[in-house]
Design a protein around this motif. Structure first.
Motif, PDB file in Angstrom:
ATOM      1  N   THR A   9       0.804  -1.167  -0.011  1.00 15.37           N
ATOM      2  CA  THR A   9      -0.035  -0.122   0.013  1.00 15.37           C
ATOM      3  C   THR A   9       0.932   1.160   0.013  1.00 15.37           C
ATOM      4  O   THR A   9       0.494   2.302  -0.906  1.00 15.37           O
ATOM      5  CB  THR A   9      -0.933   0.000   1.374  1.00 15.37           C
ATOM      6  N   THR A  10       1.975   1.297   0.687  1.00 11.66           N
ATOM      7  CA  THR A  10       2.817   2.391   0.842  1.00 11.66           C
ATOM      8  C   THR A  10       3.544   2.637  -0.309  1.00 11.66           C
ATOM      9  O   THR A  10       3.879   3.690  -0.912  1.00 11.66           O
ATOM     10  CB  THR A  10       3.725   2.072   2.113  1.00 11.66           C
ATOM     11  N   GLY A  12       2.631   1.702  -3.276  1.00 10.20           N
ATOM     12  CA  GLY A  12       1.709   2.025  -4.425  1.00 10.20           C
ATOM     13  C   GLY A  12       1.405   3.319  -4.277  1.00 10.20           C
ATOM     14  O   GLY A  12       1.122   3.932  -5.218  1.00 10.20           O
ATOM     15  N   TRP A  13       1.125   4.008  -3.082  1.00  8.68           N
ATOM     16  CA  TRP A  13       0.833   5.201  -2.937  1.00  8.68           C
ATOM     17  C   TRP A  13       1.717   6.298  -3.412  1.00  8.68           C
ATOM     18  O   TRP A  13       1.729   7.058  -3.941  1.00  8.68           O
ATOM     19  CB  TRP A  13       0.567   5.578  -1.398  1.00  8.68           C
ATOM     20  N   PHE A  14       3.239   5.722  -2.964  1.00  8.05           N
ATOM     21  CA  PHE A  14       4.419   6.668  -3.410  1.00  8.05           C
ATOM     22  C   PHE A  14       4.549   6.642  -5.011  1.00  8.05           C
ATOM     23  O   PHE A  14       4.844   7.555  -5.599  1.00  8.05           O
ATOM     24  CB  PHE A  14       5.569   6.138  -2.778  1.00  8.05           C
ATOM     25  N   GLY A  16       2.024   5.954  -7.197  1.00  7.37           N
ATOM     26  CA  GLY A  16       1.057   6.970  -7.614  1.00  7.37           C
ATOM     27  C   GLY A  16       1.322   8.374  -7.600  1.00  7.37           C
ATOM     28  O   GLY A  16       1.066   9.043  -8.606  1.00  7.37           O
ATOM     29  N   TYR A  17       1.730   8.794  -6.461  1.00  9.11           N
ATOM     30  CA  TYR A  17       1.956  10.267  -6.239  1.00  9.11           C
ATOM     31  C   TYR A  17       3.000  10.694  -7.072  1.00  9.11           C
ATOM     32  O   TYR A  17       2.809  11.626  -7.871  1.00  9.11           O
ATOM     33  CB  TYR A  17       2.523  10.401  -4.816  1.00  9.11           C
ATOM     34  N   TYR A  18       4.018   9.805  -7.363  1.00 13.87           N
ATOM     35  CA  TYR A  18       5.288  10.240  -8.243  1.00 13.87           C
ATOM     36  C   TYR A  18       4.543  10.248  -9.680  1.00 13.87           C
ATOM     37  O   TYR A  18       5.078  11.261 -10.420  1.00 13.87           O
ATOM     38  CB  TYR A  18       6.233   9.246  -8.110  1.00 13.87           C
TER      39      TYR A  18
END
Length: 64
Positions: A9-10, A12-14, A16-18
């Motif tokens: 999850t972490t 994937g979040w990073f 996606g944010y990038y």
């Protein structure tokens, strides 16, 4: 287990944010180039005359 879910999850979040920031940067760069081109060539982009909404729409004839 749960630690893998939190890790993925972490990550994937990073990622996606990038990717979101990268696409925003690319689009901002393209917009900047296009606006600069328009500013340097005003003869190619003349302001259109304002039209009223009635001039844009066709007459409405209901078909029954």
């Amino acid at each position: 287990g749960v630690h893998r879910q939190i890790l993925f999850t972490t990550v994937g979040w990073f990622v996606g944010y990038y990717l979101l920031k990268r696409t925003e940067y690319i689009h901002a760069k393209l917009d900047r180039e296009l606006f600069e081109y328009v500013r340097q060539h005003p003869e190619d982009f003349k302001a259109a005359e304002k039209k009223r909404i009635g001039e844009l729409l066709e007459d409405f004839n209901p078909v029954r």
